[in-house]
Motif scaffolding. Structure first.
Motif, PDB file in Angstrom:
ATOM      1  N   GLU A   1       0.883  -1.385  -0.075  1.00 31.79           N
ATOM      2  CA  GLU A   1       0.162  -0.073  -0.090  1.00 31.79           C
ATOM      3  C   GLU A   1       0.680   1.475  -0.079  1.00 31.79           C
ATOM      4  O   GLU A   1       0.562   2.364  -0.498  1.00 31.79           O
ATOM      5  CB  GLU A   1      -0.851  -0.166   1.140  1.00 31.79           C
ATOM      6  N   LEU A   2       1.804   1.461   0.856  1.00 32.89           N
ATOM      7  CA  LEU A   2       2.941   2.258   0.615  1.00 32.89           C
ATOM      8  C   LEU A   2       3.418   2.848  -0.734  1.00 32.89           C
ATOM      9  O   LEU A   2       3.812   3.833  -1.033  1.00 32.89           O
ATOM     10  CB  LEU A   2       3.920   2.188   1.828  1.00 32.89           C
ATOM     11  N   ALA A   3       3.866   1.467  -1.131  1.00 28.95           N
ATOM     12  CA  ALA A   3       4.540   1.850  -2.456  1.00 28.95           C
ATOM     13  C   ALA A   3       3.548   2.190  -3.538  1.00 28.95           C
ATOM     14  O   ALA A   3       3.855   3.240  -4.206  1.00 28.95           O
ATOM     15  CB  ALA A   3       5.041   0.105  -3.052  1.00 28.95           C
ATOM     16  N   LYS A   4       2.249   1.750  -3.561  1.00 34.34           N
ATOM     17  CA  LYS A   4       1.278   2.122  -4.375  1.00 34.34           C
ATOM     18  C   LYS A   4       0.944   3.545  -4.324  1.00 34.34           C
ATOM     19  O   LYS A   4       0.580   4.430  -5.010  1.00 34.34           O
ATOM     20  CB  LYS A   4      -0.062   1.250  -4.301  1.00 34.34           C
ATOM     21  N   ALA A   5       0.992   4.165  -2.788  1.00 34.12           N
ATOM     22  CA  ALA A   5       0.732   5.501  -2.518  1.00 34.12           C
ATOM     23  C   ALA A   5       1.545   6.404  -2.996  1.00 34.12           C
ATOM     24  O   ALA A   5       1.127   7.734  -3.204  1.00 34.12           O
ATOM     25  CB  ALA A   5       0.544   5.731  -0.969  1.00 34.12           C
ATOM     26  N   GLU A   6       2.772   6.160  -3.469  1.00 32.64           N
ATOM     27  CA  GLU A   6       3.912   6.733  -4.044  1.00 32.64           C
ATOM     28  C   GLU A   6       3.853   6.976  -5.562  1.00 32.64           C
ATOM     29  O   GLU A   6       4.271   7.758  -6.296  1.00 32.64           O
ATOM     30  CB  GLU A   6       5.130   6.434  -3.767  1.00 32.64           C
TER      31      GLU A   6
END
Length: 506
Positions: free
Chosen positions: A500-505
């Motif tokens: 999720e953190l990777a996608k948020a970037e």
């Protein structure tokens, strides 16, 4: 928006985890997860990093073979087993991966049976001096059954460990210095052919045999309880300068030459990892590292015979070579390029209640271990232990070495990711391939690598099906049924948070 996503993920991750594995007693736990981080990893002043600001990888390997006789590890806590010579050298391999923001992870793969808490803490302190926090360091053991015992307090073992720490530091230094920009990162998936098998059997007499200490010899094997997972995964870094770096993740016991002529070998060896590494580096002209996976309940079997498991020095070299040929074919024809990206890490501290249902078994195993040390009569131990399901002196010693006092114990499981396509999970257990396979198949990452025997040594982590039988793996396990599923669900939460953190970037 990104800040809101991070807050929601953190709230979800600090919730307590409960899991049931079936049966009357199950494992329940509390889990606290560190916020997934992507903070820059610093290196000591004066250490040159000419490629800072680009995605880069470095590799190094140092010899860790004992130069003097030392206690050996494998087949239980064999305190009387002292090395006599060397069949092939043991190594500590270090791969350092650094991203554009200078976030880094160090992956050590060690030709050792296990790395227990005391030596792990020393290695952590060394890595910390080079800027690697505990969540950025991954120490994976190959689980060879022909290596030194890093838990022993004997003088020769203490001297050996000081040598080991020096060699580990040299490997880390060299890997940092070797870092070179990555021109392509790729992943390949393949399957071995008749190279591993489940060591949980139903025999032709209808009984169950669930250990590798000879219990299966009572009658011919009718079927395996489960099929072993044959899948392996390769992660290749092609570099601007220097050779490619190839990491391989598979799952099986390196025990082909650890047991010779009816007893544990006294010759140090990395087992099949040695010829696998040498052959891969020759075939692919690369630097190679073997990352042991979920080898619980999973032995290596030879393709050279129709009779199943065959071990010994005449087998392990051919076994490793054939495995390298399979992996090299994948490397040449079946690799998929993936995007590099930010490296993120996280780890979770899990606390589980100790299972004291096995106290009676422990005291019997302790009694049999004492008899074994006095008489050395293996048949006597088998006859006395059979009513308790203890099949050998090594089984008894394994039970004694894994017994835990107190009401609970804590440990860490970890995960890290590279960009939004590649994830890793790690655990300090001999994990089972059914749990690892679930993680790979349900991971939010396109490709996931699952590492057992990493950052500690907590013994077996039996999958749920193993608890339906009387098994030395459940006998020597510290916790209740369902603990494997607790670790599995925690890994899934970690992977989800990292993804999720990777996608948020994006």
């Amino acid at each position: 928006m990104r800040k809101l996503v991070s807050i929601l993920l953190l709230l979800a991750l600090v919730l307590s985890v409960c899991a049931c594995g079936g049966g009357d007693k199950t494992a329940s736990t509390s889990a606290t997860t560190q916020t997934p981080s992507a903070e820059a990893t610093t290196v000591p002043a004066g250490m040159d990093d000419p490629y800072a600001g680009v995605f880069r990888v470095g590799y190094a390997r140092t010899v860790i073979t004992p130069t003097l006789p030392v206690p050996m590890r494998g087949y239980g806590n064999t305190s009387q087993r002292v090395s006599g010579d060397v069949r092939d050298d043991l190594y500590a391999t270090c791969t350092v991966i650094s991203d554009e923001q200078n976030n880094s992870v160090a992956i050590f793969t060690m030709d050792l049976c296990q790395v227990q808490e005391e030596p792990l803490e020393r290695i952590r302190s060394i890595a910390l001096e080079y800027g690697f926090a505990p969540e950025n360091l991954f120490v994976n053991s190959s689980h060879t059954h022909a290596g030194p015992d890093t838990a022993s307090g004997l003088e020769s073992a203490v001297e050996y460990k000081e040598y080991l720490y020096d060699q580990v530091e040299k490997a880390l230094q060299k890997a940092l210095e070797d870092r070179s920009p990555v021109t392509d990162m790729s992943v390949g998936i393949g399957q071995t052919e008749n190279m591993n098998f489940s060591r949980h059997y139903i025999l032709e007499d209808g009984s169950y045999a669930g250990d590798s200490f000879g219990d299966w010899s009572r009658a011919p094997i009718a079927q395996h309880v489960v099929e072993a997972d044959p899948e392996y995964r390769l992660l290749r870094f092609q570099r601007e300068t220097g050779k490619d770096v190839v990491l391989m993740n598979w799952q099986s016991h390196p025990s082909l030459c650890g047991w010779v002529d009816g007893g544990p070998s006294l010759l140090h060896s990395a087992d099949f990892v040695h010829p696998l590494r040498e052959s891969m580096e020759e075939l692919a002209d690369c630097y190679f590292s073997y990352m042991q996976g979920a080898a619980g309940g999973n032995n290596n079997g030879s393709r050279m015979t129709d009779e199943g498991y065959k071990g010994g020095p005449d087998v392990y070299m051919q076994f490793g070579y054939e495995m390298a040929c399979m992996a090299n074919e994948t490397l040449e024809n079946h690799m998929t390029s993936v995007q590099t990206g930010t490296i993120r890490t996280t780890r979770t501290e899990i606390t589980l209640p100790i299972n004291h249902d096995q106290d009676t078994l422990f005291y019997k195993a302790k009694e049999l271990s004492a008899i074994w040390k006095t008489t050395g009569d293996r048949e006597q131990i088998y006859e006395l232990g059979r009513p308790y399901g203890i099949s050998s002196p090594y089984h008894a010693e394994a039970i004694v070495s894994r017994y835990s006092m107190g009401e609970s114990a804590s440990f860490y499981v970890g995960a890290f990711s590279i960009g939004d396509e590649v994830g890793f999970t790690t655990a300090p257990f001999e994990t089972f391939d059914v749990n690892a396979k679930y993680e790979r198949e349900n991971s939010p990452f396109r490709f996931t690598f699952t590492l057992g025997y990493t950052n500690g040594s907590m013994g077996y982590l039996p999958a749920d099906y193993v608890w339906d039988y009387t098994s030395y793996e459940t006998d020597t396990h510290r916790f209740h049924r369902g603990s494997a599923e607790v670790v599995q669900s925690t890994h899934m939460e970690q992977l989800t948070a990292l993804s999720e953190l990777a996608k948020a970037e994006e």
